[in-house]
Design an enzyme around this catalytic site. Structure first.
Site, short mmCIF file in Angstrom:
data_model
loop_
_atom_site.label_atom_id
_atom_site.label_comp_id
_atom_site.label_asym_id
_atom_site.label_seq_id
_atom_site.Cartn_x
_atom_site.Cartn_y
_atom_site.Cartn_z
N TYR A 26 0.83 -1.20 0.00
CA TYR A 26 0.00 0.00 0.00
C TYR A 26 0.87 1.25 0.00
O TYR A 26 0.64 2.20 0.72
CB TYR A 26 -0.94 -0.01 1.22
N GLY A 27 1.89 1.22 -0.85
CA GLY A 27 2.78 2.38 -0.97
C GLY A 27 2.29 3.35 -2.03
O GLY A 27 1.08 3.50 -2.24
N SER A 28 3.22 3.97 -2.74
CA SER A 28 2.87 5.01 -3.71
C SER A 28 1.89 4.51 -4.76
O SER A 28 0.80 5.06 -4.93
CB SER A 28 4.14 5.52 -4.39
N GLN A 29 2.25 3.45 -5.48
CA GLN A 29 1.35 2.92 -6.50
C GLN A 29 0.20 2.13 -5.88
O GLN A 29 -0.95 2.22 -6.31
CB GLN A 29 2.12 2.03 -7.48
N ARG A 49 1.86 -5.41 5.60
CA ARG A 49 2.27 -5.90 6.92
C ARG A 49 1.98 -4.86 7.99
O ARG A 49 2.09 -3.65 7.74
CB ARG A 49 3.74 -6.27 6.93
N VAL A 86 12.70 -6.52 -3.21
CA VAL A 86 12.10 -7.48 -2.27
C VAL A 86 11.11 -8.41 -2.94
O VAL A 86 10.66 -9.39 -2.34
CB VAL A 86 11.41 -6.76 -1.08
N HIS A 109 6.00 -2.92 -12.92
CA HIS A 109 7.34 -2.79 -13.47
C HIS A 109 7.82 -4.20 -13.77
O HIS A 109 7.69 -5.09 -12.94
CB HIS A 109 8.28 -2.08 -12.50
N GLU A 232 17.49 26.29 -10.55
CA GLU A 232 16.77 26.77 -11.73
C GLU A 232 16.43 25.65 -12.72
O GLU A 232 15.71 25.88 -13.70
CB GLU A 232 17.58 27.86 -12.43
N SER A 253 15.91 32.89 -23.28
CA SER A 253 16.49 33.99 -24.06
C SER A 253 17.21 33.43 -25.28
O SER A 253 17.60 32.26 -25.34
CB SER A 253 17.48 34.77 -23.20
#
Length: 335
Positions: A26-29, A49, A86, A109, A232, A253
Site C-alpha cells: 500500500y505504498g505510492s502505487q 504488513r 524485495v 514494473h 533553476e 532567451s
C-alpha cells in the site's frame, strides 16, 4: 513502429465483476490502484504488513489489510506493487505457493519477470499495467475525472482474456482515460532502467554535481553554483514537460538558446553517447540486474555507502540553507 493505444471504449470494466483484485503493498502505487479500483466499483483487498505508516494509511482508507498469503488466496487478480529488490523473495515464499491456475499475476514494473526472478506457474498468466507517473498523480488525476497514461504488456503465451482483464484493470485505475500503450516486458523494463540511469536519475544528478563542482573549484560561491546548476533546473524541466524541447528553446532567451545549440553537444558528446550504448548493453544483457540482485543479497553495503556519501555532499548542505530562505518551497528532508 508506432505503439497501439487503447482508450475507454476499448476496455470492458465489467470483466472485473465478480472478481477480487488483491493489491500487495500500500505504498505510492498500491494506494492509488486500490482506491481508484474501489471507486470504479471493483472488489479490492489489500495486503500490507502491520506496524508501518502504509498499514495505518490502508486502515484509514477503509481497508482491512491482510497477510500476503491471505490476499493471494482470495484474489483472482494479484498485483505485486512492492519494491523491486524485495519482490523475488516475497514471491517465492508467500505468493507462488498460493497461485492456482486461472489466477492472473500482475505488476507495474517488469524487472523481476523479465529477468527471471518471478516465474509464474503453469496456468497463470502475467500482465503488466504500468502508469507513467507516481502514485499520487495516478490518484489525483483519477479523482478529477482524468487519468495517467499507462503501459500494458503480457508474458509470452498469455491468453487474449488475460490481456482484456489487464485493459479492464487499466480502465479501473483511470489509465484508459488518457491512453494505454501496448508494449512488451523487455521493452518496458529495459527502457525504464536505461532512462533512469542515463537521464532521469543518474545523468541529471551527475551533470548537476559536475557543474556545481566546476564552479566551486573555480572560486565561485557555492550558493551561486547551487542556484545556477540545481535550483533553476525546475524552470527548464517544467518547460520540457509542457511543450518539449522546442517550447523550452522558445521560452528562454536567445543567448541561452544559442548556448544550448553550440555548447550542449560539447558536454553531451560522442564519448557520452558511446557510454550510453554500453549502459544499454548492460541493461539488455542482464548485467545490471545481476549486479543489483547480488548487491541486495549482500544487504546492499555498496549502495548504502554511496547513498551516505552523496547525502553529505556540499551541494546538499548549501541547498538546505538556501531552501530555508524560500518559504514557498516545502523542504523535503531526508534523514
Amino acid at each position: 513502429m508506432t505503439a497501439k493505444i487503447y482508450y475507454d471504449n476499448d476496455a470492458d470494466l465489467s470483466l472485473l465483476e465478480g472478481k477480487t483484485v488483491a493489491i500487495l503493498g500500500y505504498g505510492s502505487q498500491g494506494h492509488a490502484h486500490a482506491l481508484n479500483l474501489r471507486d470504479s466499483g471493483v472488489n479490492v483487498i489489500v495486503a500490507q504488513r502491520p506496524g508501518g505508516a502504509n498499514y495505518e494509511a490502508a486502515k484509514r482508507d477503509g481497508f482491512e489489510p491482510l497477510s500476503i498469503e491471505e490476499a493471494v488466496q482470495q484474489g483472482d487478480l494479484v498485483n505485486i506493487l512492492l519494491p523491486d529488490e524485495v519482490q523475488a523473495d516475497i514471491y517465492r515464499q508467500h505468493v507462488r505457493p498460493h497461485l492456482k491456475p486461472g489466477k492472473l499475476l500482475m505488476c507495474s514494473h517488469g524487472f523481476n519477470v523479465h529477468f527471471g526472478q518471478i516465474e509464474p506457474p503453469e496456468g497463470v498468466d502475467v500482465v503488466l499495467v504500468a502508469p507513467k507517473g507516481p502514485g499520487h498523480l495516478v490518484r489525483s488525476e483519477y479523482v478529477r475525472g482524468a487519468g495517467v497514461p499507462c503501459l500494458i504488456a503480457t508474458n509470452e503465451g498469455a491468453s487474449e482474456e488475460s490481456f482484456r482483464l489487464g485493459l479492464a484493470y487499466a480502465k479501473g485505475i483511470g489509465g484508459t482515460r488518457a491512453g494505454v500503450l501496448q508494449t512488451t516486458f523487455a521493452e518496458e523494463t529495459e527502457t525504464d532502467l536505461f532512462g533512469e540511469q542515463v537521464v532521469l536519475c543518474g545523468g541529471v544528478s551527475h551533470l548537476i554535481l559536475a557543474a556545481f563542482e566546476t564552479l566551486v573549484e573555480a572560486g565561485y560561491q557555492p550558493e551561486m553554483a547551487y542556484f545556477e546548476c540545481l535550483h533553476e533546473l525546475k524552470l527548464i524541466v517544467d518547460l520540457f514537460y509542457e511543450g518539449g524541447l522546442s517550447y523550452m528553446r522558445y521560452s528562454v532567451s536567445n543567448t541561452a538558446e544559442y548556448g544550448d545549440y553550440t555548447r550542449g553537444p560539447r558536454v553531451i558528446n560522442q564519448q557520452v553517447r558511446q557510454e550510453m550504448k554500453r549502459i544499454l548493453q548492460e541493461v539488455q544483457s542482464g548485467q545490471f540486474a545481476r549486479e543489483w540482485i547480488l548487491e541486495n543479497k549482500a544487504n546492499a553495503p555498496a549502495f548504502k555507502a554511496m547513498r551516505r556519501r552523496q547525502r553529505q555532499h556540499l551541494i546538499e548542505q548549501v541547498g538546505r540553507r538556501l531552501r530555508e530562505l524560500m518559504p514557498w518551497i516545502e523542504d523535503k528532508k531526508v534523514e
